[in-house]
Design a protein around this motif. Structure first.
Motif, PDB file in Angstrom:
ATOM      1  N   SER A 287       0.838  -1.201   0.000  1.00 18.68           N
ATOM      2  CA  SER A 287       0.000   0.000   0.000  1.00 18.68           C
ATOM      3  C   SER A 287       0.871   1.248   0.000  1.00 18.68           C
ATOM      4  O   SER A 287       0.631   2.195  -0.778  1.00 18.68           O
ATOM      5  CB  SER A 287      -0.932   0.008   1.222  1.00 18.68           C
ATOM      6  OG  SER A 287      -1.940  -0.975   1.112  1.00 18.68           O
TER       7      SER A 287
ATOM      8  N   TYR B 262       2.646   1.720  -3.288  1.00 20.99           N
ATOM      9  CA  TYR B 262       1.761   2.250  -4.329  1.00 20.99           C
ATOM     10  C   TYR B 262       1.580   3.761  -4.155  1.00 20.99           C
ATOM     11  O   TYR B 262       1.561   4.511  -5.149  1.00 20.99           O
ATOM     12  CB  TYR B 262       0.402   1.550  -4.299  1.00 20.99           C
ATOM     13  CG  TYR B 262      -0.457   1.899  -5.498  1.00 20.99           C
ATOM     14  CD1 TYR B 262      -0.218   1.313  -6.736  1.00 20.99           C
ATOM     15  CD2 TYR B 262      -1.485   2.832  -5.403  1.00 20.99           C
ATOM     16  CE1 TYR B 262      -0.978   1.637  -7.840  1.00 20.99           C
ATOM     17  CE2 TYR B 262      -2.246   3.168  -6.498  1.00 20.99           C
ATOM     18  CZ  TYR B 262      -1.988   2.572  -7.729  1.00 20.99           C
ATOM     19  OH  TYR B 262      -2.735   2.913  -8.829  1.00 20.99           O
ATOM     20  N   GLY B 263       1.458   4.221  -2.923  1.00 16.91           N
ATOM     21  CA  GLY B 263       1.328   5.647  -2.690  1.00 16.91           C
ATOM     22  C   GLY B 263       2.541   6.421  -3.177  1.00 16.91           C
ATOM     23  O   GLY B 263       2.407   7.495  -3.777  1.00 16.91           O
TER      24      GLY B 263
ATOM     25  N   LEU C 131       2.668   6.637  -7.095  1.00 16.52           N
ATOM     26  CA  LEU C 131       1.795   7.625  -7.722  1.00 16.52           C
ATOM     27  C   LEU C 131       2.471   8.987  -7.839  1.00 16.52           C
ATOM     28  O   LEU C 131       2.184   9.749  -8.764  1.00 16.52           O
ATOM     29  CB  LEU C 131       0.490   7.760  -6.935  1.00 16.52           C
ATOM     30  CG  LEU C 131      -0.474   6.573  -7.006  1.00 16.52           C
ATOM     31  CD1 LEU C 131      -1.715   6.849  -6.170  1.00 16.52           C
ATOM     32  CD2 LEU C 131      -0.868   6.263  -8.449  1.00 16.52           C
TER      33      LEU C 131
ATOM     34  N   PRO D 260      -4.738   0.477  -9.051  1.00 17.76           N
ATOM     35  CA  PRO D 260      -4.456  -0.332  -7.860  1.00 17.76           C
ATOM     36  C   PRO D 260      -5.024  -1.743  -7.932  1.00 17.76           C
ATOM     37  O   PRO D 260      -4.416  -2.678  -7.408  1.00 17.76           O
ATOM     38  CB  PRO D 260      -5.083   0.475  -6.720  1.00 17.76           C
ATOM     39  CG  PRO D 260      -6.059   1.396  -7.377  1.00 17.76           C
ATOM     40  CD  PRO D 260      -5.487   1.705  -8.715  1.00 17.76           C
TER      41      PRO D 260
ATOM     42  N   MET E  71      -0.635   9.515   1.935  1.00 19.43           N
ATOM     43  CA  MET E  71      -1.928   9.480   1.266  1.00 19.43           C
ATOM     44  C   MET E  71      -2.948   8.728   2.118  1.00 19.43           C
ATOM     45  O   MET E  71      -2.637   7.682   2.704  1.00 19.43           O
ATOM     46  CB  MET E  71      -1.773   8.788  -0.085  1.00 19.43           C
ATOM     47  CG  MET E  71      -2.910   8.992  -1.055  1.00 19.43           C
ATOM     48  SD  MET E  71      -2.523   8.256  -2.669  1.00 19.43           S
ATOM     49  CE  MET E  71      -3.683   9.109  -3.706  1.00 19.43           C
TER      50      MET E  71
ATOM     51  N   SER F 247      -6.794   6.781   2.384  1.00 18.16           N
ATOM     52  CA  SER F 247      -7.639   5.980   1.498  1.00 18.16           C
ATOM     53  C   SER F 247      -8.678   6.845   0.802  1.00 18.16           C
ATOM     54  O   SER F 247      -9.030   6.619  -0.361  1.00 18.16           O
ATOM     55  CB  SER F 247      -8.326   4.865   2.307  1.00 18.16           C
ATOM     56  OG  SER F 247      -7.399   3.871   2.681  1.00 18.16           O
TER      57      SER F 247
ATOM     58  N   LEU G 138      -7.097   8.431  -2.140  1.00 15.99           N
ATOM     59  CA  LEU G 138      -6.988   7.493  -3.261  1.00 15.99           C
ATOM     60  C   LEU G 138      -8.312   7.376  -3.991  1.00 15.99           C
ATOM     61  O   LEU G 138      -8.351   7.364  -5.235  1.00 15.99           O
ATOM     62  CB  LEU G 138      -6.538   6.114  -2.768  1.00 15.99           C
ATOM     63  CG  LEU G 138      -6.458   5.037  -3.857  1.00 15.99           C
ATOM     64  CD1 LEU G 138      -5.414   5.401  -4.908  1.00 15.99           C
ATOM     65  CD2 LEU G 138      -6.155   3.667  -3.255  1.00 15.99           C
TER      66      LEU G 138
ATOM     67  N   LEU H 140      -3.471   4.970   3.583  1.00 19.05           N
ATOM     68  CA  LEU H 140      -3.762   4.296   2.323  1.00 19.05           C
ATOM     69  C   LEU H 140      -3.813   2.782   2.501  1.00 19.05           C
ATOM     70  O   LEU H 140      -2.908   2.180   3.059  1.00 19.05           O
ATOM     71  CB  LEU H 140      -2.678   4.655   1.297  1.00 19.05           C
ATOM     72  CG  LEU H 140      -2.819   4.041  -0.097  1.00 19.05           C
ATOM     73  CD1 LEU H 140      -4.123   4.480  -0.758  1.00 19.05           C
ATOM     74  CD2 LEU H 140      -1.626   4.423  -0.960  1.00 19.05           C
TER      75      LEU H 140
ATOM     76  N   ILE I 268      -4.927  -0.442  -0.053  1.00 18.53           N
ATOM     77  CA  ILE I 268      -5.394  -0.844  -1.388  1.00 18.53           C
ATOM     78  C   ILE I 268      -5.983  -2.252  -1.394  1.00 18.53           C
ATOM     79  O   ILE I 268      -6.311  -2.779  -2.464  1.00 18.53           O
ATOM     80  CB  ILE I 268      -4.243  -0.755  -2.418  1.00 18.53           C
ATOM     81  CG1 ILE I 268      -3.083  -1.677  -2.018  1.00 18.53           C
ATOM     82  CG2 ILE I 268      -3.765   0.692  -2.564  1.00 18.53           C
ATOM     83  CD1 ILE I 268      -1.943  -1.727  -3.033  1.00 18.53           C
TER      84      ILE I 268
END
Length: 318
Positions: free
Chosen positions: A153, A156-157, A160, A171, A243, A245, A248, A283, A285
């Motif tokens: 997670s 991924y943040g 971005l 995601p 970030m 959720s 996102l 965040l 995912i």
């Protein structure tokens, strides 16, 4: 790569190699090491600034085939191949008994993880190149691991913030790829050991760092290190907000309505409009059932590493 040579200046020195990984407080650790460089030097440990390591070691060995960081190819292939040799020759001139290196990018980058769904997809290539230019096997290799669900997670943040619109991976595509490929810290440690068979690999659990970072740092570098200040006299690096959720979800809504390019262009403002806090969780995912699967997998791999005879898995004192 350039031919590996044993530099005489390294015969009486140790190398300690801190590999991160990403999203395990590595940036803070590097600031801590800079803030305590005098204390470390009094112990015979010299820390090489991670920016120098990245510029003179990581980027050159990862640009060798032109598949990454193509903008740095302007330096010329010969100059890139020579950079690691000059790097180790220069830092080998120190009188300290231990040279401490740190760069989480030596294993790869968050973009590699998200695009491939593999835990450091190019680790074999990058670690082989690192081993080929390192003048001697590191005495210690330091690594912090994190539960898979939170790690991916957070990865991924970060991804971005760096991705170009044409390379954007949603995601749901990323999570499906992770579940299909089945991540493994144990495999990462095995690959590190393959390329550095004479090194002692030491592993920490990120949850232990969060519980008591002072104990973890004592195990890594010795006791008595003081907390890192925001800049430590160095130019401040841009700070990215974590970030939430909700951010996102707002980002993905913008993606679906206008496409990845406008959404990524507005990412910072989206994050600021939906800040992480007590009422806004960080965040995540993952679906709850997938998170449970990953958590079980992490516990299993953590136990395996603790039982391994070639890994020292540090724990907080009970």
């Amino acid at each position: 790569m350039a031919e590996k040579t044993q530099l005489p200046s390294w015969s009486d020195k140790e190398i300690w190699l801190h590999l991160g990984v990403h999203k395990t407080a590595t940036t803070y650790t590097q600031k801590l090491l800079l803030a305590n460089h005098t204390t470390l030097e009094q112990r015979g440990i010299v820390y090489i600034h991670h920016r120098q390591t990245r510029r003179e070691l990581t980027i050159p060995i990862q640009t060798y085939d032109g598949q990454s960081f193509e903008h740095d190819m302007r330096q010329g292939k010969d100059k890139l191949l020579e950079a690691p040799v000059h790097y180790f020759k220069a830092i080998g001139s120190t009188k300290a008994g231990v040279v401490l290196l740190s760069d989480e990018n030596l294993l790869g980058h968050t973009g590699h993880i998200v695009r491939s769904g593999i835990l450091y997809a190019r680790k074999e290539t990058f670690l082989a190149r690192l081993a080929s230019v390192t003048p001697k096997q590191p005495t210690r290799i330091l690594l912090t691991i994190r539960d898979y669900a939170d790690f991916f997670s957070s990865v991924y943040g970060q991804y971005l913030h760096d991705v170009q619109p044409e390379n954007f991976v949603p995601p749901n595509v990323f999570t499906a790829s992770i579940l299909r490929r089945k991540p493994s810290w144990t495999n990462l440690v095995r690959v590190i050991g393959k390329h550095f068979p004479a090194s002692q690999i030491e592993v920490w659990n990120y949850a232990d760092f969060c519980a008591d970072s002072s104990v973890v740092y004592s195990q890594m570098f010795g006791s008595g290190l003081t907390a890192a200040s925001p800049s430590n006299g160095q130019p401040a690096e841009p700070k990215r907000r974590s970030m939430s959720s909700k951010a996102l979800n707002a980002f993905l809504s913008c993606c679906y309505d206008a496409g990845p390019a406008p959404a990524l262009a507005n990412l910072r403002s989206i994050i600021e409009d939906h800040p992480r806090g007590a009422s806004q969780p960080g965040l995540d995912i993952w679906k709850s059932e997938d998170r449970a699967t990953l958590n079980q997998r992490y516990r299993s791999h953590r136990r395996a590493l603790r039982m391994s005879d070639y890994v020292t898995f540090h724990r907080l004192a009970l």
